[in-house]
Design a protein around this motif. Structure first.
Motif, PDB file in Angstrom:
ATOM      1  N   ILE A  12       0.846  -1.188   0.000  1.00 23.71           N
ATOM      2  CA  ILE A  12       0.000   0.000   0.000  1.00 23.71           C
ATOM      3  C   ILE A  12       0.884   1.242   0.000  1.00 23.71           C
ATOM      4  O   ILE A  12       2.039   1.181   0.421  1.00 23.71           O
ATOM      5  CB  ILE A  12      -0.965   0.029   1.202  1.00 23.71           C
ATOM      6  CG1 ILE A  12      -0.187   0.032   2.530  1.00 23.71           C
ATOM      7  CG2 ILE A  12      -1.937  -1.131   1.154  1.00 23.71           C
ATOM      8  CD1 ILE A  12      -1.050   0.252   3.755  1.00 23.71           C
ATOM      9  N   ASN A  13       0.336   2.351  -0.476  1.00 21.45           N
ATOM     10  CA  ASN A  13       1.098   3.598  -0.447  1.00 21.45           C
ATOM     11  C   ASN A  13       0.277   4.757   0.127  1.00 21.45           C
ATOM     12  O   ASN A  13       0.586   5.913  -0.101  1.00 21.45           O
ATOM     13  CB  ASN A  13       1.663   3.951  -1.819  1.00 21.45           C
ATOM     14  CG  ASN A  13       0.599   4.070  -2.859  1.00 21.45           C
ATOM     15  OD1 ASN A  13      -0.581   4.038  -2.550  1.00 21.45           O
ATOM     16  ND2 ASN A  13       0.997   4.207  -4.102  1.00 21.45           N
ATOM     17  N   GLU A  14      -0.791   4.438   0.828  1.00 21.79           N
ATOM     18  CA  GLU A  14      -1.543   5.433   1.573  1.00 21.79           C
ATOM     19  C   GLU A  14      -2.084   4.762   2.832  1.00 21.79           C
ATOM     20  O   GLU A  14      -2.247   3.541   2.871  1.00 21.79           O
ATOM     21  CB  GLU A  14      -2.663   6.047   0.748  1.00 21.79           C
ATOM     22  CG  GLU A  14      -3.703   5.065   0.265  1.00 21.79           C
ATOM     23  CD  GLU A  14      -4.721   5.733  -0.638  1.00 21.79           C
ATOM     24  OE1 GLU A  14      -5.833   6.033  -0.148  1.00 21.79           O
ATOM     25  OE2 GLU A  14      -4.406   5.956  -1.810  1.00 21.79           O
ATOM     26  N   LEU A  15      -2.317   5.576   3.857  1.00 24.91           N
ATOM     27  CA  LEU A  15      -2.762   5.030   5.134  1.00 24.91           C
ATOM     28  C   LEU A  15      -4.204   4.545   5.051  1.00 24.91           C
ATOM     29  O   LEU A  15      -5.074   5.270   4.567  1.00 24.91           O
ATOM     30  CB  LEU A  15      -2.674   6.087   6.229  1.00 24.91           C
ATOM     31  CG  LEU A  15      -1.311   6.382   6.776  1.00 24.91           C
ATOM     32  CD1 LEU A  15      -1.390   7.505   7.797  1.00 24.91           C
ATOM     33  CD2 LEU A  15      -0.710   5.158   7.415  1.00 24.91           C
ATOM     34  N   GLN A  17      -7.865   3.645   6.682  1.00 25.25           N
ATOM     35  CA  GLN A  17      -8.683   4.123   7.793  1.00 25.25           C
ATOM     36  C   GLN A  17      -8.965   2.935   8.707  1.00 25.25           C
ATOM     37  O   GLN A  17      -9.578   1.963   8.279  1.00 25.25           O
ATOM     38  CB  GLN A  17     -10.003   4.709   7.283  1.00 25.25           C
ATOM     39  CG  GLN A  17      -9.825   5.963   6.451  1.00 25.25           C
ATOM     40  CD  GLN A  17      -9.309   7.112   7.305  1.00 25.25           C
ATOM     41  OE1 GLN A  17      -9.704   7.288   8.440  1.00 25.25           O
ATOM     42  NE2 GLN A  17      -8.402   7.893   6.732  1.00 25.25           N
ATOM     43  N   THR A  50       1.400   4.500  11.275  1.00 28.57           N
ATOM     44  CA  THR A  50       0.943   5.885  11.293  1.00 28.57           C
ATOM     45  C   THR A  50       2.062   6.849  11.680  1.00 28.57           C
ATOM     46  O   THR A  50       2.145   7.944  11.136  1.00 28.57           O
ATOM     47  CB  THR A  50      -0.255   6.066  12.237  1.00 28.57           C
ATOM     48  OG1 THR A  50       0.086   5.587  13.541  1.00 28.57           O
ATOM     49  CG2 THR A  50      -1.470   5.324  11.726  1.00 28.57           C
ATOM     50  N   ALA A  53       4.351   7.392   8.629  1.00 27.82           N
ATOM     51  CA  ALA A  53       3.686   8.216   7.611  1.00 27.82           C
ATOM     52  C   ALA A  53       3.603   9.677   8.045  1.00 27.82           C
ATOM     53  O   ALA A  53       3.780  10.576   7.222  1.00 27.82           O
ATOM     54  CB  ALA A  53       2.296   7.675   7.330  1.00 27.82           C
ATOM     55  N   SER A  54       3.373   9.932   9.330  1.00 25.39           N
ATOM     56  CA  SER A  54       3.252  11.320   9.768  1.00 25.39           C
ATOM     57  C   SER A  54       4.618  11.985   9.936  1.00 25.39           C
ATOM     58  O   SER A  54       4.755  13.183   9.707  1.00 25.39           O
ATOM     59  CB  SER A  54       2.452  11.414  11.065  1.00 25.39           C
ATOM     60  OG  SER A  54       3.122  10.741  12.103  1.00 25.39           O
ATOM     61  N   TRP A  59       7.344   8.752   2.782  1.00 27.01           N
ATOM     62  CA  TRP A  59       7.259   7.301   2.884  1.00 27.01           C
ATOM     63  C   TRP A  59       6.718   6.733   1.586  1.00 27.01           C
ATOM     64  O   TRP A  59       5.902   7.336   0.915  1.00 27.01           O
ATOM     65  CB  TRP A  59       6.452   6.866   4.092  1.00 27.01           C
ATOM     66  CG  TRP A  59       4.970   7.026   3.987  1.00 27.01           C
ATOM     67  CD1 TRP A  59       4.252   8.183   4.043  1.00 27.01           C
ATOM     68  CD2 TRP A  59       4.000   5.994   3.811  1.00 27.01           C
ATOM     69  NE1 TRP A  59       2.919   7.943   3.916  1.00 27.01           N
ATOM     70  CE2 TRP A  59       2.726   6.602   3.773  1.00 27.01           C
ATOM     71  CE3 TRP A  59       4.077   4.620   3.676  1.00 27.01           C
ATOM     72  CZ2 TRP A  59       1.558   5.879   3.610  1.00 27.01           C
ATOM     73  CZ3 TRP A  59       2.908   3.914   3.517  1.00 27.01           C
ATOM     74  CH2 TRP A  59       1.667   4.536   3.482  1.00 27.01           C
ATOM     75  N   ALA A  61       5.925   3.012   0.798  1.00 28.59           N
ATOM     76  CA  ALA A  61       4.906   1.971   0.841  1.00 28.59           C
ATOM     77  C   ALA A  61       5.063   1.127   2.077  1.00 28.59           C
ATOM     78  O   ALA A  61       6.093   1.151   2.737  1.00 28.59           O
ATOM     79  CB  ALA A  61       5.011   1.081  -0.396  1.00 28.59           C
TER      80      ALA A  61
END
Length: 101
Positions: A12-15, A17, A50, A53-54, A59, A61
């Motif tokens: 994956i390349n986005e967080l 939910q 998380t 990513a923050s 980042w 993936a």
């Protein structure tokens, strides 16, 4: 016939939910080519994802690996998931002196 081991790897390349479930574990779903993969992880593992990513907007993936679990209506459950997050390191700028031999 010989025995083998089936493992699933999802990139994956986005967080995703996530929602909190029993014992503060985090659950999220990932759509992989119209198959919905349900993943439940310990709070510590979700925090690692998380936080990276923050703290690092570059980042790249995350790889989520695990075993094929129970089938659901639209996909399956990923058992024993493990997450690895890869950060993009900025390339060092090289300065060349013109005319240097």
């Amino acid at each position: 016939m010989i025995a083998g081991k089936l493992e699933i790897t999802i990139k994956i390349n986005e967080l995703p939910q996530s929602k909190t479930v029993e014992n503060n574990w985090q659950q999220f779903d990932i759509d992989c080519d119209s198959r919905i993969i349900s993943i439940t992880v310990k709070p510590k593992i979700c925090k690692k994802l998380t936080d990276t990513a923050s703290n690092n907007p570059q980042w790249v993936a995350a790889m989520i690996a695990g075993k094929l679990g129970q089938q659901t209506e639209q996909g399956f459950v990923l058992e024993e998931p493990n997450i690895q997050v890869f950060e993009r390191k900025p390339k060092a700028e090289t300065t060349a002196t013109p005319g240097a031999a």
